[in-house]
Design a protein around this motif. Structure first.
Motif, PDB file in Angstrom:
ATOM      1  N   SER A  30       5.999  -3.390 -13.842  1.00 35.41           N
ATOM      2  CA  SER A  30       5.519  -2.082 -13.390  1.00 35.41           C
ATOM      3  C   SER A  30       4.648  -2.240 -12.146  1.00 35.41           C
ATOM      4  O   SER A  30       4.758  -1.472 -11.182  1.00 35.41           O
ATOM      5  CB  SER A  30       4.718  -1.397 -14.501  1.00 35.41           C
ATOM      6  N   PHE A  31       3.783  -3.239 -12.168  1.00 36.12           N
ATOM      7  CA  PHE A  31       2.920  -3.554 -11.037  1.00 36.12           C
ATOM      8  C   PHE A  31       3.750  -3.848  -9.792  1.00 36.12           C
ATOM      9  O   PHE A  31       3.482  -3.324  -8.696  1.00 36.12           O
ATOM     10  CB  PHE A  31       2.051  -4.760 -11.420  1.00 36.12           C
ATOM     11  N   ASP A  32       4.795  -4.652  -9.951  1.00 37.20           N
ATOM     12  CA  ASP A  32       5.648  -5.010  -8.822  1.00 37.20           C
ATOM     13  C   ASP A  32       6.413  -3.802  -8.290  1.00 37.20           C
ATOM     14  O   ASP A  32       6.575  -3.646  -7.072  1.00 37.20           O
ATOM     15  CB  ASP A  32       6.624  -6.111  -9.236  1.00 37.20           C
ATOM     16  N   LEU A  33       6.896  -2.941  -9.183  1.00 36.22           N
ATOM     17  CA  LEU A  33       7.628  -1.750  -8.765  1.00 36.22           C
ATOM     18  C   LEU A  33       6.728  -0.785  -7.989  1.00 36.22           C
ATOM     19  O   LEU A  33       7.126  -0.237  -6.957  1.00 36.22           O
ATOM     20  CB  LEU A  33       8.225  -1.042  -9.983  1.00 36.22           C
ATOM     21  N   ILE A  34       5.530  -0.569  -8.492  1.00 43.54           N
ATOM     22  CA  ILE A  34       4.600   0.343  -7.819  1.00 43.54           C
ATOM     23  C   ILE A  34       4.291  -0.161  -6.414  1.00 43.54           C
ATOM     24  O   ILE A  34       4.275   0.612  -5.442  1.00 43.54           O
ATOM     25  CB  ILE A  34       3.305   0.488  -8.637  1.00 43.54           C
ATOM     26  N   ARG A  35       4.065  -1.437  -6.296  1.00 44.62           N
ATOM     27  CA  ARG A  35       3.739  -1.996  -4.977  1.00 44.62           C
ATOM     28  C   ARG A  35       4.928  -1.911  -4.024  1.00 44.62           C
ATOM     29  O   ARG A  35       4.783  -1.514  -2.861  1.00 44.62           O
ATOM     30  CB  ARG A  35       3.293  -3.445  -5.120  1.00 44.62           C
ATOM     31  N   ALA A  36       6.106  -2.304  -4.498  1.00 47.18           N
ATOM     32  CA  ALA A  36       7.276  -2.370  -3.628  1.00 47.18           C
ATOM     33  C   ALA A  36       7.722  -0.995  -3.141  1.00 47.18           C
ATOM     34  O   ALA A  36       8.085  -0.832  -1.970  1.00 47.18           O
ATOM     35  CB  ALA A  36       8.426  -3.073  -4.352  1.00 47.18           C
ATOM     36  N   PHE A  37       7.710  -0.015  -4.033  1.00 47.67           N
ATOM     37  CA  PHE A  37       8.186   1.315  -3.658  1.00 47.67           C
ATOM     38  C   PHE A  37       7.053   2.221  -3.179  1.00 47.67           C
ATOM     39  O   PHE A  37       7.274   3.136  -2.381  1.00 47.67           O
ATOM     40  CB  PHE A  37       8.914   1.969  -4.833  1.00 47.67           C
ATOM     41  N   GLY A  38       5.844   1.985  -3.665  1.00 49.29           N
ATOM     42  CA  GLY A  38       4.717   2.826  -3.267  1.00 49.29           C
ATOM     43  C   GLY A  38       4.328   2.654  -1.812  1.00 49.29           C
ATOM     44  O   GLY A  38       3.910   3.614  -1.151  1.00 49.29           O
ATOM     45  N   GLY A  39       4.473   1.428  -1.294  1.00 51.72           N
ATOM     46  CA  GLY A  39       4.125   1.178   0.102  1.00 51.72           C
ATOM     47  C   GLY A  39       4.925   2.020   1.075  1.00 51.72           C
ATOM     48  O   GLY A  39       4.347   2.748   1.911  1.00 51.72           O
ATOM     49  N   PRO A  40       6.256   1.979   1.014  1.00 53.22           N
ATOM     50  CA  PRO A  40       7.072   2.816   1.899  1.00 53.22           C
ATOM     51  C   PRO A  40       6.822   4.316   1.706  1.00 53.22           C
ATOM     52  O   PRO A  40       6.860   5.078   2.672  1.00 53.22           O
ATOM     53  CB  PRO A  40       8.503   2.436   1.519  1.00 53.22           C
ATOM     54  N   MET A  41       6.580   4.741   0.456  1.00 53.42           N
ATOM     55  CA  MET A  41       6.263   6.153   0.228  1.00 53.42           C
ATOM     56  C   MET A  41       4.990   6.540   0.965  1.00 53.42           C
ATOM     57  O   MET A  41       4.916   7.608   1.602  1.00 53.42           O
ATOM     58  CB  MET A  41       6.098   6.425  -1.276  1.00 53.42           C
ATOM     59  N   ALA A  42       3.982   5.689   0.879  1.00 54.27           N
ATOM     60  CA  ALA A  42       2.714   5.974   1.550  1.00 54.27           C
ATOM     61  C   ALA A  42       2.898   6.053   3.061  1.00 54.27           C
ATOM     62  O   ALA A  42       2.303   6.900   3.733  1.00 54.27           O
ATOM     63  CB  ALA A  42       1.678   4.904   1.189  1.00 54.27           C
ATOM     64  N   GLU A  43       3.746   5.186   3.604  1.00 51.78           N
ATOM     65  CA  GLU A  43       4.001   5.201   5.040  1.00 51.78           C
ATOM     66  C   GLU A  43       4.695   6.491   5.465  1.00 51.78           C
ATOM     67  O   GLU A  43       4.424   7.018   6.553  1.00 51.78           O
ATOM     68  CB  GLU A  43       4.851   3.992   5.426  1.00 51.78           C
ATOM     69  N   ARG A  44       5.562   7.009   4.596  1.00 55.00           N
ATOM     70  CA  ARG A  44       6.278   8.253   4.898  1.00 55.00           C
ATOM     71  C   ARG A  44       5.433   9.490   4.614  1.00 55.00           C
ATOM     72  O   ARG A  44       5.749  10.586   5.058  1.00 55.00           O
ATOM     73  CB  ARG A  44       7.569   8.319   4.085  1.00 55.00           C
ATOM     74  N   GLY A  45       4.385   9.313   3.803  1.00 54.92           N
ATOM     75  CA  GLY A  45       3.474  10.419   3.536  1.00 54.92           C
ATOM     76  C   GLY A  45       3.832  11.304   2.365  1.00 54.92           C
ATOM     77  O   GLY A  45       3.270  12.395   2.212  1.00 54.92           O
TER      78      GLY A  45
END
Length: 257
Positions: free
Chosen positions: A117-132
């Motif tokens: 879960s930790f790895d998924l949040i980091r991997a997908f959350g980063g690009p989401m944050a960049e897109r806003g």
């Protein structure tokens, strides 16, 4: 501008990734998201199972990923671009009392339920944050708050997941990403087959909640659609219990009138 409530739950133009879409709650979540217009990537370690999900609806694509492999998760996030919604349901449980648990079993449950879960949040959350923008939801459990003998490590991971998701909500919120937990009660899935095989155990669980029965996987799909959609645009850092009243009812004794 006034909100068009007729489209409140629609997901047209959104790309959703459902990890664990090969069966159970993950499968029903993928089908429900697609029915609301999302393009859904059905990710699972078992590609054949994911393809079976794909065969049941439209706008669905199968994708193989082993979430126990951090590098595979990083590759998936890079290949599955422009992800608006991430749902992850994969989990395991070893039902043993603490004194009977082995270190290997502890590591196995923690690896899938918490580290992945930790790895998924980091991997997908980063690009989401960049897109806003984006919506992430992980499946916790009633065991994050209520326990019974034999549920120690599973319960610990599900409680830990809640706090992990809440922290992600705090950290990613300023970038427009919402993060929430869904906490099911007892659901008829492969993970609970051991209980269903024991009629007394099965009946005891059914009687614990306010509705007097187990849930079916499709009854969790509405919560997923809600948290993925604009209907929950101001909801983040929350735990949505879909437990038939399990955590609301004591259930030990029904007093006479």
């Amino acid at each position: 501008m006034e909100r068009d409530y007729s489209k409140l739950f629609r997901l047209d133009g959104k790309h959703a990734v459902v990890v664990g879409a090969g069966s159970g709650i993950g499968r029903e979540s993928a089908l429900a998201l697609a029915a609301q217009g999302a393009r859904v990537t059905c990710a699972d370690r078992d590609l054949a199972a994911a393809e079976e999900t794909v065969s049941r609806g439209e706008h669905l694509t199968a994708y193989r990923v082993d979430v126990l492999d951090e590098d595979a998760i990083i590759r998936a996030a890079a290949e599955l671009q422009d992800v608006d919604v991430l749902v992850f349901t994969a989990a395991t449980n070893v039902r043993k009392r603490i004194l009977d648990y082995t270190g290997e079993e502890f590591d196995r449950v923690v690896a899938l339920n918490l580290r992945a879960s930790f790895d998924l949040i980091r991997a997908f959350g980063g690009p989401m944050a960049e897109r806003g923008s984006g919506s992430i939801m992980g499946f916790s459990s009633i065991r994050a708050t209520t326990v019974e003998p034999g549920q120690s490590v599973y319960a610990a991971t599900k409680a830990g997941l809640v706090q992990l998701l809440r922290t992600a909500a705090a950290e990613l919120g300023p970038s427009g990403v919402r993060v929430n937990a869904i906490a099911p009660g007892v659901v008829e899935t492969p993970l609970t087959a051991q209980i269903k095989a024991n009629q007394a155990w099965y009946d005891a669980y059914a009687q614990k909640g306010a509705l007097g029965r187990w849930a079916t996987p499709d009854e969790l799909a509405g919560a997923v659609v809600y948290l993925a959609s604009d209907a929950s645009s101001f909801v983040t850092g929350s735990v949505l219990h879909v437990d038939g009243g399990w955590t609301a009812v004591d259930g030990r004794f029904d007093p006479p009138n």
